[in-house]
Design an enzyme around this catalytic site. Structure first.
Site, PDB file in Angstrom:
ATOM      1  N   CYS A 125       9.561  24.093  19.693  1.00 19.87           N
ATOM      2  CA  CYS A 125       9.993  24.894  20.789  1.00 19.87           C
ATOM      3  C   CYS A 125       9.118  25.032  22.128  1.00 19.87           C
ATOM      4  O   CYS A 125       9.142  23.988  22.649  1.00 19.87           O
ATOM      5  CB  CYS A 125      10.304  26.115  20.371  1.00 19.87           C
ATOM      6  SG  CYS A 125      11.926  26.942  20.884  1.00 19.87           S
ATOM      7  N   GLU A 131      10.659  24.878  11.075  1.00 17.53           N
ATOM      8  CA  GLU A 131       9.961  25.553   9.877  1.00 17.53           C
ATOM      9  C   GLU A 131      10.706  26.459   9.242  1.00 17.53           C
ATOM     10  O   GLU A 131      10.475  26.882   8.066  1.00 17.53           O
ATOM     11  CB  GLU A 131       8.747  26.493  10.614  1.00 17.53           C
ATOM     12  CG  GLU A 131       9.219  27.540  11.416  1.00 17.53           C
ATOM     13  CD  GLU A 131       9.304  26.884  12.916  1.00 17.53           C
ATOM     14  OE1 GLU A 131       9.575  25.816  13.288  1.00 17.53           O
ATOM     15  OE2 GLU A 131       9.183  28.032  13.632  1.00 17.53           O
ATOM     16  N   HIS A 137      13.546  24.972  15.518  1.00 13.07           N
ATOM     17  CA  HIS A 137      12.578  25.291  14.651  1.00 13.07           C
ATOM     18  C   HIS A 137      12.471  24.856  13.305  1.00 13.07           C
ATOM     19  O   HIS A 137      13.225  25.352  12.215  1.00 13.07           O
ATOM     20  CB  HIS A 137      12.505  26.962  14.434  1.00 13.07           C
ATOM     21  CG  HIS A 137      12.091  27.557  15.989  1.00 13.07           C
ATOM     22  ND1 HIS A 137      10.795  28.219  16.175  1.00 13.07           N
ATOM     23  CD2 HIS A 137      12.828  27.967  17.075  1.00 13.07           C
ATOM     24  CE1 HIS A 137      10.708  28.577  17.392  1.00 13.07           C
ATOM     25  NE2 HIS A 137      12.015  28.753  17.822  1.00 13.07           N
TER      26      HIS A 137
HETATM   27  N1  GLN Z   1       9.981  30.596  25.462  1.00 11.64           N
HETATM   28  C1  GLN Z   1      10.942  29.404  25.357  1.00 11.64           C
HETATM   29  C2  GLN Z   1      12.476  29.512  25.553  1.00 11.64           C
HETATM   30  O1  GLN Z   1      12.947  30.497  25.549  1.00 11.64           O
HETATM   31  C3  GLN Z   1      10.523  28.958  23.930  1.00 11.64           C
HETATM   32  C4  GLN Z   1      10.953  29.757  23.072  1.00 11.64           C
HETATM   33  C5  GLN Z   1      10.390  29.499  21.672  1.00 11.64           C
HETATM   34  O2  GLN Z   1       9.371  28.894  21.554  1.00 11.64           O
HETATM   35  N2  GLN Z   1      10.872  29.777  20.548  1.00 11.64           N
HETATM   36  O3  GLN Z   1      13.134  28.534  25.701  1.00 11.64           O
END
Ligand code: GLN
Length: 533
Positions: free
Chosen positions: A383, A510, A508
């Site tokens: 992310c 994970e 994600h």
């Molecule tokens: N802050 C970034 C976004 O909102 C990444 C979010 C994250 O790592 N879950 O796109």
């Protein structure tokens, strides 16, 4: 099985006794005996969900397929059971009140005074029974957050009291307590457990089973004493000793016959002890690694390891799969700069840049990406970690004056930009791109090698995305988009081909790693770090 059985798990004496793990272990054992079980967590705080909480407060926010932002215990439930959870599996006081107040505004209470009993408790009870009503589960295990005696959890305890009456033999209460060992007198002390059960009794709730957390085995005479003071059978006094790993707990609970006691009390067939073959194989591999690697986890909430719970567990699963001990070195992104990066990361077999929000710590993450890219150290960005990989590539390979829009609104080259549908969003809570989305993977990519298939679905939690206007320029310079959402065209995965292993994912992974099914991207990354060891 005819009626769904409801098991309520409360906690006494102190927090952090491991209610989530005991609930997940019991569910695992019931599942292994052929029953279906789901677990639900009731959280007493006023936030509607944990999505707006800083990870320092309660650790990671776990995301489900249906896009619910939930308590990290749901991650344990999924990792143990291998069954997805949903919004219905996590309820907070905030959500209960929000729904009751909305009904009140619509006039649904027909002019009645709206009160904790019956309106709040009815709402809680219906949310508990909702999971049972869909007919999918033999068991609904409901874990009540907090400790008995907290003001906040009272409406939950009252709801359980009422449900015990209504459900009768179809329900059961397990109370988790602590039996401390006083080193000076060399004794296990039962008084805190007695008091905690008395507190429950004050609220009209008699526990059926006591799971007692202890540092030393609880001898029979102590179990008898607890049983006598707390109106439970001594076979229903279960010892829960400190375990080497949380994944030992189902087997320890089976030795203590927790599952058998529960089944007998609910008049259900016990049968043979389950073999739990997959589980035991996993444990054997976990405890007998043939190799070891050190992976740096670069994040800004590293002081609280729970902030990255699912990532850490993902490495445990993938490590065991590869028969390799994965040591995570927790590195604060704010501590990394160009001068010290070699010293900080030079000894690592792999670098993972973690998810995150806001500008703090981003510079260190960019330095870490650059280091991994140039030194050919295996890299995994999740992310924000993927977004940092894109920004670093724009700055140092493409030579663009660039940034993510999240960190600089006026950047000349917003290679990571706010998603179109996010531009009109004002509320912070529940408004990100959340939950499962499909992704199509390019053949021959690192991702394809890992997954072994081209169509996948992964969970999301973000507002920003790769700016597709730059896709061509990136590809020509060596960073390609190897995973794309087939419906929207959003970039889901980026890779640097001319590198032993360099991958960034917008989703994600994970959240979907379990004991029975370690996540392919974690498996592949660990393999790459092994080759670099
Ligand atoms: N802050 C970034 C976004 O909102 C990444 C979010 C994250 O790592 N879950 O796109």
């Amino acid at each position: 099985m005819s009626n769904t059985k409801y098991i309520f798990v409360t906690g006494g004496v102190t927090s952090s006794l491991g209610k989530g793990i005991v609930s997940a272990s019991l569910a695992k054992l019931l599942q292994a005996r052929g029953y279906s079980a789901t677990i639900q967590k009731l959280d007493p705080y006023i936030n509607v969900d944990p999505g707006t909480l800083n990870p320092y407060e309660h650790g990671e926010c776990f995301v489900t397929d249906d896009g619910a932002e939930t308590d990290l215990d749901l991650g344990h439930y999924e990792r143990f059971l291998g069954v997805p959870t949903s919004q219905a599996n996590n309820i907070t006081t905030g959500r209960i009140y929000q729904s009751v107040i909305n009904k009140e505004r619509k006039g649904e209470y027909l002019g009645k005074t709206v009160q904790i009993i019956p309106h709040i408790t009815d709402e809680i009870k219906s949310r508990i029974q909702l999971l049972g009503e869909n007919g999918n589960w033999d068991f609904v295990i409901t874990e009540i957050g907090g400790t008995v005696g907290d003001i906040e959890s009272l409406p939950y305890i009252e709801s359980v009291r009422q449900l015990r009456w209504e459900l009768g033999k179809d329900s059961l209460v397990i109370h988790l307590t602590l039996i401390p060992f006083l080193a000076a007198s060399g004794e296990l002390k039962t008084k805190p457990t007695q008091h905690s059960v008395k507190k429950l009794l004050e609220y009209g709730l008699q526990p059926d089973v006591l799971v007692c957390r202890a540092e030393h085995d609880i001898p029979q005479d102590v179990r008898n004493k607890v049983a006598r003071f707390c109106n439970v059978e001594s076979e229903a006094v279960i010892a829960s000793l400190d375990a080497e790993t949380i994944y030992d707990v189902p087997l320890l609970m089976m030795e203590e016959k927790l599952d058998q006691v529960v089944l007998k009390k609910l008049d259900l067939k016990v049968g043979e002890d389950p073999a739990l073959t997959t589980w035991k194989t996993f444990l054997t591999k976990l405890k007998n690694p043939k190799n070891s690697v050190t992976i740096g986890l670069i994040g800004k909430y590293v002081e609280l390891k729970d902030s990255y719970k699912s990532i850490a567990e993902g490495f445990i699963h993938a490590g065991a799969h590869n028969e390799c001990a994965v040591q995570i070195e927790w590195i604060h992104s704010e501590s990394i700069n160009k001068e010290n990066v070699q010293e900080k990361l030079g000894h690592l077999n792999g670098v993972l840049v973690a998810p995150g929000f806001g500008e703090r710590g981003v510079d260190g993450k960019l330095v870490a990406v650059q280091y991994a890219r140039e030194s050919k150290t295996p890299f995994f960005g999740i992310c924000l970690g993927m977004q940092c990989a894109v920004v670093e590539f724009a700055q140092n390979v493409l030579g663009l004056s660039s940034s993510s829009r999240e960190h600089n609104d006026n950047t000349q080259h917003p290679v990571i930009d706010l998603m179109a549908e996010q531009k009109k969003v004002e509320d912070k809570g529940g408004t990100m791109r959340l939950g499962a989305y499909p992704c199509k993977i390019e053949e021959g990519s690192f991702a394809h090698k890992a997954y072994g298939e081209t169509e996948i679905s992964e969970r999301h939690r973000h507002r920003y995305e790769f700016n597709s206007a730059y896709k061509e320029e990136f590809a020509q310079a060596g960073m390609k988009a190897s995973g794309i959402n087939p419906e929207t065209g959003l970039v889901e995965i980026v890779e640097i081909t001319d590198h032993p292993y360099f991958i960034g994912v917008q989703f994600h992974p994970e959240y979907k790693s379990t004991v029975a099914k370690p996540h392919p991207l974690f498996i592949e990354f660990v393999k790459a770090t092994l080759e670099n060891s």
